[in-house]
Motif scaffolding. Structure first.
Motif, PDB file in Angstrom:
ATOM      1  N   ARG A 132       0.896  -1.168   0.000  1.00  0.00           N
ATOM      2  CA  ARG A 132       0.000   0.000   0.000  1.00  0.00           C
ATOM      3  C   ARG A 132       0.930   1.212   0.000  1.00  0.00           C
ATOM      4  O   ARG A 132       1.486   1.579   1.028  1.00  0.00           O
ATOM      5  N   SER A 208      -9.630  -8.994  -5.716  1.00  0.00           N
ATOM      6  CA  SER A 208     -10.074  -8.718  -4.343  1.00  0.00           C
ATOM      7  C   SER A 208     -10.924  -9.876  -3.872  1.00  0.00           C
ATOM      8  O   SER A 208     -11.795 -10.343  -4.615  1.00  0.00           O
ATOM      9  N   ILE A 209     -10.706 -10.309  -2.640  1.00  0.00           N
ATOM     10  CA  ILE A 209     -11.542 -11.407  -2.142  1.00  0.00           C
ATOM     11  C   ILE A 209     -12.943 -10.919  -1.796  1.00  0.00           C
ATOM     12  O   ILE A 209     -13.848 -11.713  -1.606  1.00  0.00           O
ATOM     13  N   ASP A 210     -13.121  -9.596  -1.699  1.00  0.00           N
ATOM     14  CA  ASP A 210     -14.377  -9.060  -1.161  1.00  0.00           C
ATOM     15  C   ASP A 210     -15.561  -9.121  -2.129  1.00  0.00           C
ATOM     16  O   ASP A 210     -16.703  -9.032  -1.709  1.00  0.00           O
ATOM     17  N   MET A 252     -14.270 -11.967   6.413  1.00  0.00           N
ATOM     18  CA  MET A 252     -13.804 -10.702   5.824  1.00  0.00           C
ATOM     19  C   MET A 252     -14.814 -10.160   4.810  1.00  0.00           C
ATOM     20  O   MET A 252     -15.867 -10.755   4.586  1.00  0.00           O
ATOM     21  N   GLY A 253     -14.452  -9.065   4.176  1.00  0.00           N
ATOM     22  CA  GLY A 253     -15.306  -8.490   3.135  1.00  0.00           C
ATOM     23  C   GLY A 253     -15.392  -6.982   3.193  1.00  0.00           C
ATOM     24  O   GLY A 253     -16.069  -6.366   2.377  1.00  0.00           O
ATOM     25  N   ARG A 254     -14.761  -6.399   4.190  1.00  0.00           N
ATOM     26  CA  ARG A 254     -14.795  -4.933   4.376  1.00  0.00           C
ATOM     27  C   ARG A 254     -16.240  -4.443   4.417  1.00  0.00           C
ATOM     28  O   ARG A 254     -16.986  -4.889   5.259  1.00  0.00           O
ATOM     29  N   GLU A 309     -17.384  -8.794   8.632  1.00  0.00           N
ATOM     30  CA  GLU A 309     -16.594  -7.871   9.477  1.00  0.00           C
ATOM     31  C   GLU A 309     -17.146  -6.446   9.447  1.00  0.00           C
ATOM     32  O   GLU A 309     -16.947  -5.680  10.384  1.00  0.00           O
ATOM     33  N   HIS A 343      -6.954 -14.086   7.885  1.00  0.00           N
ATOM     34  CA  HIS A 343      -6.255 -14.171   6.600  1.00  0.00           C
ATOM     35  C   HIS A 343      -6.178 -15.580   6.019  1.00  0.00           C
ATOM     36  O   HIS A 343      -5.695 -15.741   4.888  1.00  0.00           O
ATOM     37  N   ARG A 346      -7.764 -15.489   2.762  1.00  0.00           N
ATOM     38  CA  ARG A 346      -7.179 -14.756   1.645  1.00  0.00           C
ATOM     39  C   ARG A 346      -6.016 -15.500   0.982  1.00  0.00           C
ATOM     40  O   ARG A 346      -5.786 -15.348  -0.212  1.00  0.00           O
TER      41      ARG A 346
HETATM   42  O1  F6P Z   1      -9.898  -6.188   0.875  1.00  0.00           O
HETATM   43  C1  F6P Z   1      -9.426  -7.432   1.249  1.00  0.00           C
HETATM   44  C2  F6P Z   1      -9.373  -7.573   2.744  1.00  0.00           C
HETATM   45  O2  F6P Z   1      -8.937  -8.895   3.025  1.00  0.00           O
HETATM   46  C3  F6P Z   1     -10.650  -7.253   3.484  1.00  0.00           C
HETATM   47  O3  F6P Z   1     -11.596  -8.293   3.420  1.00  0.00           O
HETATM   48  C4  F6P Z   1     -10.121  -6.967   4.861  1.00  0.00           C
HETATM   49  O4  F6P Z   1     -10.968  -6.058   5.525  1.00  0.00           O
HETATM   50  C5  F6P Z   1      -8.788  -6.324   4.597  1.00  0.00           C
HETATM   51  O5  F6P Z   1      -8.409  -6.695   3.283  1.00  0.00           O
HETATM   52  C6  F6P Z   1      -7.710  -6.716   5.557  1.00  0.00           C
HETATM   53  O6  F6P Z   1      -6.589  -5.976   5.257  1.00  0.00           O
HETATM   54  P1  F6P Z   1      -5.134  -6.283   5.842  1.00  0.00           P
HETATM   55  O7  F6P Z   1      -4.625  -7.511   5.168  1.00  0.00           O
HETATM   56  O8  F6P Z   1      -4.341  -5.083   5.506  1.00  0.00           O
HETATM   57  O9  F6P Z   1      -5.304  -6.507   7.311  1.00  0.00           O
END
Ligand code: F6P
Length: 425
Positions: A132, A208-210, A252-254, A309, A343, A346
């Motif tokens: 990032r 993106s997994i979301d 997850m999923g934001r 989440e 994670h 992911r």
């Molecule tokens: O956008 C993908 C994601 O895995 C979301 O589901 C989750 O909220 C976020 O990224 C977690 O981010 P990080 O890996 O920076 O903790």
């Protein structure tokens, strides 16, 4: 000959390596020179200025067979090897003492060939790294990134990432004429380079997994993450049934409830909390307990509740897995446990569809770059009703932001219908 670079950005997802593989191979077949940018936009900003060549020269027989690949001066396999084992150290301080790691020290924009992406289907995450980048969010950072691309002679980039990463891509493209003009006026590039790089071609692929991007049915990595959750529910099921317990799973999923909803359907959950559709009842605790009580009365020995989440109630008060556990334990007397999958959702090996989708979309992405003109918008490659699509990137990002806004405005019907135009009560 178009020089085309691919990068991955934002949170990693299964299938990103398949994207890189498909783009590199398609672009080579269509006559382009191919590059990868390591560590996402951060690599664009860092470029190759700190490059030091420490590797041994290529072996004779390799050199001939792999003339497409100038990426490492060493052995053919060391690229993958390097990415797997040298990468983290390289990004941190550039002082990796891993023998393969040294070959890419200080080089973020790397020429790649056919063999370099061999076998990339099966690896999870992203082998070329992601980050990032704070620097790329600044004008100065993007100016340096533009300079680095021009120094390498690159005219086109494919970005695989989520909505933030794709917005960054579009900003970069819109700003490009200004950036190159400034580089020319300060003599950092020649007038010839200015002319040759007057426009930048950009395409986005959604990794993106979301599954939270509008104007596409599915994002790369979402199917694998869903499989992981589904497997986790299956595993929990047997222990839950054995003890007659309740489990609250946070997924997850934001801001998006897709993973939670689909996992709930495929795992047979008793209750699901998603951001786009908070529980009808206010307070919601009675509604949840009534449902679960009914399921218990008809003989269920286990209870599964899924909490996205980003879940909240109608007033936008977050609904946390620990609180749900408390309610189930205290009101229904259920022996309850919380499992946060984190994670594990992911990472890991991509499922078949997370190899097929990036492959089809990678081919389309290269075509979109080859056909791009200064007047065409930057495209996002999507999928709709099983057809690979090209949609204007900024329209998709705008619509995605509208969903988040609708949730903030508590207009949940709007949020649902933006996510799914077919949505009916
Ligand atoms: O956008 C993908 C994601 O895995 C979301 O589901 C989750 O909220 C976020 O990224 C977690 O981010 P990080 O890996 O920076 O903790």
């Amino acid at each position: 000959k178009l020089r085309l670079a691919v990068l991955t950005s934002g949170g990693d997802s299964a299938g990103m390596n398949a994207v890189v593989r498909a783009i590199v191979k398609t672009a080579i077949l269509k006559g382009c020179e191919t590059y990868v940018v390591r560590e996402g936009y951060e690599g664009l900003v860092r470029g190759n200025s700190e490059a030091v060549s420490v590797a041994s020269p290529p072996r004779e027989h390799n050199h001939h067979q792999r003339k497409e690949s100038l990426l490492v001066e060493g052995d053919a396999d060391s690229f993958v090897h390097n990415l797997r084992f040298g990468d983290g150290e390289l990004l941190r301080d550039g002082t990796s003492d891993h023998p393969a790691g040294r070959t890419l020290k200080g080089r973020y924009i790397v020429r790649v060939g056919w063999d370099d992406v061999r076998g990339w289907f099966t690896s999870g995450g992203t082998l070329i790294g992601t980050a990032r980048s704070v620097a790329f969010r600044t004008y100065e950072g993007r100016l340096t990134a533009a300079h680095n691309l021009i120094k390498e002679g690159i005219d086109a980039i494919a970005v695989c990432g989520g909505d933030g990463s794709l917005t960054g891509a579009d900003v970069f493209r819109a700003e490009w004429p200004k950036l190159v003009a400034e580089l020319a006026s300060t003599s950092r590039i020649t007038e010839e380079q200015h002319k040759a790089h007057a426009h930048l071609r950009i395409v986005g692929l959604v990794g993106s997994i979301d599954n939270d991007m509008s104007m596409t049915d599915l994002t790369i990595g979402a199917p694998t993450a869903l499989h992981r959750i589904c497997e986790a529910i299956d595993n929990i099921d047997s222990t839950a049934s054995s003890h007659s317990r309740a489990f609250v799973l946070e997924v997850m999923g934001r801001h998006c409830g897709w993973l939670a909803l689909l996992a709930g359907v495929s795992g047979g959950a008793d209750f699901i909390f998603i951001p786009e559709r908070p529980p009808e009842a206010d307070p919601w605790e009675d509604e949840m307990c009534r449902n679960i009580q009914r399921h218990r009365e008809i003989g269920k020995r286990k209870t599964i509740v899924i909490v996205a989440e980003g879940a909240h109630d109608k007033h936008l008060t977050p609904i946390r897995a620990d609180y749900v556990k408390e309610v189930l334990s205290e009101r229904l007397g259920l022996d309850t446990r919380v499992t946060t999958l984190g994670h594990t959702q992911r990472g890991g090996r991509p499922c078949a569809f997370d190899r097929i989708l990036p492959t089809l979309q990678g081919v389309e992405a290269v075509d979109a770059l080859l056909e791009a003109t200064p007047d065409t918008p930057s495209y996002m490659i999507g999928i709709a009703e099983n057809k690979i699509t090209r949609v204007p990137l900024m329209e998709a990002v705008k619509m995605t932001n509208e969903v988040t806004q609708a949730i903030k405005d508590k207009d949940f019907d709007k949020a649902m219908s933006l996510r799914d135009p077919e949505f009916r009560e």
